[in-house]
Scaffold this motif. Structure first.
Motif, PDB file in Angstrom:
ATOM      1  N   LYS A  68      11.135   1.083  -3.847  1.00 21.60           N
ATOM      2  CA  LYS A  68      10.512   1.424  -2.568  1.00 21.60           C
ATOM      3  C   LYS A  68       9.061   1.834  -2.770  1.00 21.60           C
ATOM      4  CE  LYS A  68      11.222   5.409  -0.444  1.00 21.60           C
ATOM      5  NZ  LYS A  68      11.873   6.477   0.339  1.00 21.60           N
ATOM      6  N   LEU A  69       8.791   2.714  -3.739  1.00 20.53           N
ATOM      7  CA  LEU A  69       7.408   3.147  -3.955  1.00 20.53           C
ATOM      8  C   LEU A  69       6.541   1.980  -4.422  1.00 20.53           C
ATOM      9  CD1 LEU A  69       5.330   5.367  -3.859  1.00 20.53           C
ATOM     10  CD2 LEU A  69       6.075   6.097  -6.146  1.00 20.53           C
ATOM     11  N   ARG A  70       7.084   1.123  -5.269  1.00 17.49           N
ATOM     12  CA  ARG A  70       6.330  -0.059  -5.715  1.00 17.49           C
ATOM     13  C   ARG A  70       5.965  -0.926  -4.506  1.00 17.49           C
ATOM     14  NH1 ARG A  70       9.397  -1.380  -9.393  1.00 17.49           N
ATOM     15  NH2 ARG A  70       8.160  -0.588 -11.114  1.00 17.49           N
ATOM     16  N   ALA A  71       6.923  -1.160  -3.608  1.00 17.13           N
ATOM     17  CA  ALA A  71       6.665  -1.984  -2.423  1.00 17.13           C
ATOM     18  C   ALA A  71       5.616  -1.329  -1.519  1.00 17.13           C
ATOM     19  CB  ALA A  71       7.960  -2.231  -1.658  1.00 17.13           C
ATOM     20  N   LEU A  72       5.667   0.001  -1.402  1.00 13.63           N
ATOM     21  CA  LEU A  72       4.662   0.703  -0.595  1.00 13.63           C
ATOM     22  C   LEU A  72       3.281   0.599  -1.243  1.00 13.63           C
ATOM     23  CD1 LEU A  72       6.719   3.848   0.469  1.00 13.63           C
ATOM     24  CD2 LEU A  72       6.077   1.889   1.915  1.00 13.63           C
ATOM     25  N   LEU A  73       3.220   0.712  -2.550  1.00 13.51           N
ATOM     26  CA  LEU A  73       1.939   0.563  -3.245  1.00 13.51           C
ATOM     27  C   LEU A  73       1.392  -0.856  -3.110  1.00 13.51           C
ATOM     28  CD1 LEU A  73       2.812   2.755  -6.331  1.00 13.51           C
ATOM     29  CD2 LEU A  73       0.934   3.210  -4.726  1.00 13.51           C
ATOM     30  N   GLU A  74       2.268  -1.839  -3.059  1.00  8.91           N
ATOM     31  CA  GLU A  74       1.815  -3.221  -2.824  1.00  8.91           C
ATOM     32  C   GLU A  74       1.238  -3.367  -1.420  1.00  8.91           C
ATOM     33  OE1 GLU A  74       5.302  -5.489  -3.879  1.00  8.91           O
ATOM     34  OE2 GLU A  74       4.928  -5.232  -6.022  1.00  8.91           O
ATOM     35  N   ILE A  75       1.840  -2.688  -0.458  1.00 14.58           N
ATOM     36  CA  ILE A  75       1.273  -2.679   0.902  1.00 14.58           C
ATOM     37  C   ILE A  75      -0.096  -2.003   0.877  1.00 14.58           C
ATOM     38  CG2 ILE A  75       1.514  -1.643   3.202  1.00 14.58           C
ATOM     39  CD1 ILE A  75       4.542  -2.274   2.997  1.00 14.58           C
ATOM     40  N   ALA A  76      -0.202  -0.869   0.167  1.00 16.79           N
ATOM     41  CA  ALA A  76      -1.483  -0.157   0.077  1.00 16.79           C
ATOM     42  C   ALA A  76      -2.560  -1.049  -0.535  1.00 16.79           C
ATOM     43  CB  ALA A  76      -1.315   1.122  -0.741  1.00 16.79           C
ATOM     44  N   ALA A  77      -2.193  -1.823  -1.558  1.00 18.08           N
ATOM     45  CA  ALA A  77      -3.163  -2.738  -2.184  1.00 18.08           C
ATOM     46  C   ALA A  77      -3.605  -3.810  -1.198  1.00 18.08           C
ATOM     47  CB  ALA A  77      -2.558  -3.367  -3.432  1.00 18.08           C
ATOM     48  N   ALA A  78      -2.681  -4.282  -0.378  1.00 16.45           N
ATOM     49  CA  ALA A  78      -3.036  -5.294   0.626  1.00 16.45           C
ATOM     50  C   ALA A  78      -3.995  -4.701   1.659  1.00 16.45           C
ATOM     51  CB  ALA A  78      -1.777  -5.839   1.305  1.00 16.45           C
ATOM     52  N   VAL A  79      -3.725  -3.477   2.117  1.00 16.99           N
ATOM     53  CA  VAL A  79      -4.624  -2.812   3.068  1.00 16.99           C
ATOM     54  C   VAL A  79      -6.016  -2.703   2.462  1.00 16.99           C
ATOM     55  CG1 VAL A  79      -5.144  -0.606   4.209  1.00 16.99           C
ATOM     56  CG2 VAL A  79      -2.799  -1.493   4.224  1.00 16.99           C
ATOM     57  N   ARG A  80      -6.066  -2.332   1.197  1.00  9.48           N
ATOM     58  CA  ARG A  80      -7.341  -2.150   0.508  1.00  9.48           C
ATOM     59  C   ARG A  80      -8.154  -3.443   0.488  1.00  9.48           C
ATOM     60  NH1 ARG A  80      -9.103  -4.827  -4.080  1.00  9.48           N
ATOM     61  NH2 ARG A  80     -11.045  -3.851  -4.577  1.00  9.48           N
ATOM     62  N   ARG A  81      -7.484  -4.580   0.314  1.00  8.19           N
ATOM     63  CA  ARG A  81      -8.205  -5.861   0.309  1.00  8.19           C
ATOM     64  C   ARG A  81      -8.645  -6.224   1.719  1.00  8.19           C
ATOM     65  NH1 ARG A  81      -3.801  -6.892  -2.963  1.00  8.19           N
ATOM     66  NH2 ARG A  81      -2.778  -8.078  -1.319  1.00  8.19           N
ATOM     67  N   ASP A  82      -7.727  -6.116   2.677  1.00  8.33           N
ATOM     68  CA  ASP A  82      -7.981  -6.485   4.074  1.00  8.33           C
ATOM     69  C   ASP A  82      -6.702  -6.165   4.831  1.00  8.33           C
ATOM     70  OD1 ASP A  82      -8.179  -7.826   6.568  1.00  8.33           O
ATOM     71  OD2 ASP A  82      -9.386  -9.426   5.704  1.00  8.33           O
ATOM     72  N   GLY A  83      -6.788  -5.333   5.820  1.00 11.23           N
ATOM     73  CA  GLY A  83      -5.592  -4.936   6.562  1.00 11.23           C
ATOM     74  C   GLY A  83      -4.749  -6.103   7.044  1.00 11.23           C
ATOM     75  N   ARG A  84      -5.390  -7.231   7.275  1.00 16.07           N
ATOM     76  CA  ARG A  84      -4.646  -8.410   7.736  1.00 16.07           C
ATOM     77  C   ARG A  84      -3.808  -9.033   6.632  1.00 16.07           C
ATOM     78  NH1 ARG A  84     -10.149 -10.104  10.369  1.00 16.07           N
ATOM     79  NH2 ARG A  84     -10.608  -9.467   8.259  1.00 16.07           N
ATOM     80  N   GLU A  85      -3.988  -8.548   5.391  1.00 15.94           N
ATOM     81  CA  GLU A  85      -3.165  -9.043   4.292  1.00 15.94           C
ATOM     82  C   GLU A  85      -1.809  -8.340   4.207  1.00 15.94           C
ATOM     83  OE1 GLU A  85      -4.781  -9.764   0.462  1.00 15.94           O
ATOM     84  OE2 GLU A  85      -6.673 -10.532   1.281  1.00 15.94           O
ATOM     85  N   VAL A  86      -1.594  -7.345   5.051  1.00 19.51           N
ATOM     86  CA  VAL A  86      -0.266  -6.746   5.147  1.00 19.51           C
ATOM     87  C   VAL A  86       0.574  -7.722   5.969  1.00 19.51           C
ATOM     88  CG1 VAL A  86       1.127  -4.796   5.918  1.00 19.51           C
ATOM     89  CG2 VAL A  86      -1.191  -4.408   5.026  1.00 19.51           C
ATOM     90  N   THR A  87       1.417  -8.441   5.272  1.00 20.37           N
ATOM     91  CA  THR A  87       2.196  -9.500   5.897  1.00 20.37           C
ATOM     92  C   THR A  87       3.594  -9.020   6.264  1.00 20.37           C
ATOM     93  OG1 THR A  87       3.056 -10.227   3.768  1.00 20.37           O
ATOM     94  CG2 THR A  87       0.985 -11.255   4.541  1.00 20.37           C
ATOM     95  N   THR A  88       4.229  -9.794   7.113  1.00 25.58           N
ATOM     96  CA  THR A  88       5.628  -9.528   7.448  1.00 25.58           C
ATOM     97  C   THR A  88       6.471  -9.517   6.181  1.00 25.58           C
ATOM     98  OG1 THR A  88       5.314 -10.546   9.613  1.00 25.58           O
ATOM     99  CG2 THR A  88       7.583 -10.384   8.801  1.00 25.58           C
ATOM    100  N   GLU A  89       6.136 -10.387   5.235  1.00 23.84           N
ATOM    101  CA  GLU A  89       6.891 -10.452   3.982  1.00 23.84           C
ATOM    102  C   GLU A  89       6.761  -9.156   3.177  1.00 23.84           C
ATOM    103  OE1 GLU A  89       6.321 -14.322   5.662  1.00 23.84           O
ATOM    104  OE2 GLU A  89       4.754 -12.923   5.027  1.00 23.84           O
ATOM    105  N   LEU A  90       5.562  -8.604   3.105  1.00 23.42           N
ATOM    106  CA  LEU A  90       5.377  -7.334   2.395  1.00 23.42           C
ATOM    107  C   LEU A  90       6.159  -6.208   3.078  1.00 23.42           C
ATOM    108  CD1 LEU A  90       1.572  -7.287   1.460  1.00 23.42           C
ATOM    109  CD2 LEU A  90       3.508  -7.308  -0.116  1.00 23.42           C
ATOM    110  N   VAL A  91       6.109  -6.174   4.398  1.00 20.47           N
ATOM    111  CA  VAL A  91       6.830  -5.135   5.146  1.00 20.47           C
ATOM    112  C   VAL A  91       8.329  -5.309   4.976  1.00 20.47           C
ATOM    113  CG1 VAL A  91       7.292  -4.245   7.472  1.00 20.47           C
ATOM    114  CG2 VAL A  91       4.926  -4.749   6.755  1.00 20.47           C
ATOM    115  N   GLU A  92       8.803  -6.520   5.064  1.00 17.33           N
ATOM    116  CA  GLU A  92      10.247  -6.768   4.893  1.00 17.33           C
ATOM    117  C   GLU A  92      10.696  -6.442   3.474  1.00 17.33           C
ATOM    118  OE1 GLU A  92      12.444  -7.180   7.265  1.00 17.33           O
ATOM    119  OE2 GLU A  92      10.776  -7.123   8.685  1.00 17.33           O
ATOM    120  N   ALA A  93       9.855  -6.730   2.494  1.00 19.37           N
ATOM    121  CA  ALA A  93      10.193  -6.385   1.106  1.00 19.37           C
ATOM    122  C   ALA A  93      10.296  -4.867   0.949  1.00 19.37           C
ATOM    123  CB  ALA A  93       9.153  -6.961   0.149  1.00 19.37           C
ATOM    124  N   ALA A  94       9.409  -4.132   1.597  1.00 18.89           N
ATOM    125  CA  ALA A  94       9.477  -2.669   1.544  1.00 18.89           C
ATOM    126  C   ALA A  94      10.739  -2.160   2.241  1.00 18.89           C
ATOM    127  CB  ALA A  94       8.221  -2.059   2.171  1.00 18.89           C
TER     128      ALA A  94
END
Length: 182
Positions: A100-126
């Motif tokens: 869970k924390l790894r998936a949240l950190l992956e979301i955080a990395a996506a936000v850092r690049r560009d908020g639009r990079e937070v995909t449905t797939e990243l959210v579903e993986a979390a």
């Protein structure tokens, strides 16, 4: 030397501390935001985990002061301390954190690049790893806020100490008293 005259000794007030003292009227809401995001009671994410998200994003943004300070703040509040923080920052896929924390950190990395990079797939993986909507929300907000804090610190060209002991000392103060203390 900072890009603007902050009217104080930068060595005594490194990183974000100088700009916060320069504009106390903006420091108050910024400190309140940090306090709410990183230290306020949370049903599932510990202060150490939230600080780890801040440190991870700050490291990705190459903000030396924020990365060092929030790494120290996270380490002071996590059972395995700086060892874990460094493992996460060095190689998230193999770091010994929950799925869970790894998936949240992956979301955080996506936000850092560009908020639009937070995909449905990243959210579903979390979510598949047990993340709640509140945890996803707070991760996105911490990551977005730290992009702002990192740019504030680096955009003004503030000084970042190299001595880890200074960050460890600040960690004791933050853990005991919170943000907005001198």
């Amino acid at each position: 030397m900072a890009h603007i005259d902050l009217g104080l000794d930068e060595k005594a007030h490194p990183g974000i501390n100088g700009p916060m003292r320069f504009r106390p009227e903006t420091a108050k809401p910024l400190n309140a935001l940090a306090e709410a995001l990183l230290r306020a009671p949370h049903p599932t994410l510990s202060p150490g985990e939230r600080e780890l998200i801040a440190a991870y994003v700050s490291g990705l943004n190459e903000c030396v002061f924020c990365c060092a300070s929030h790494s120290a703040f996270a380490a002071a509040q996590l059972p395995t301390g700086m060892t874990l923080v460094e493992q996460v920052r060095r190689d998230l896929p193999t770091a010994p954190v929950s799925g869970k924390l790894r998936a949240l950190l992956e979301i955080a990395a996506a936000v850092r690049r560009d908020g639009r990079e937070v995909t449905t797939e990243l959210v579903e993986a979390a979510r598949a790893q047990g993340a709640t909507d509140l945890e996803i929300h707070d991760t996105v907000l911490i990551a977005a806020a730290f992009c702002m804090f990192n740019r504030y610190v680096d955009g003004l060209g503030t000084w970042a100490p190299q001595d880890p002991q200074l960050y460890e000392t600040a960690a004791v103060r933050i853990v005991e008293h919170g943000y907005g203390t001198s």
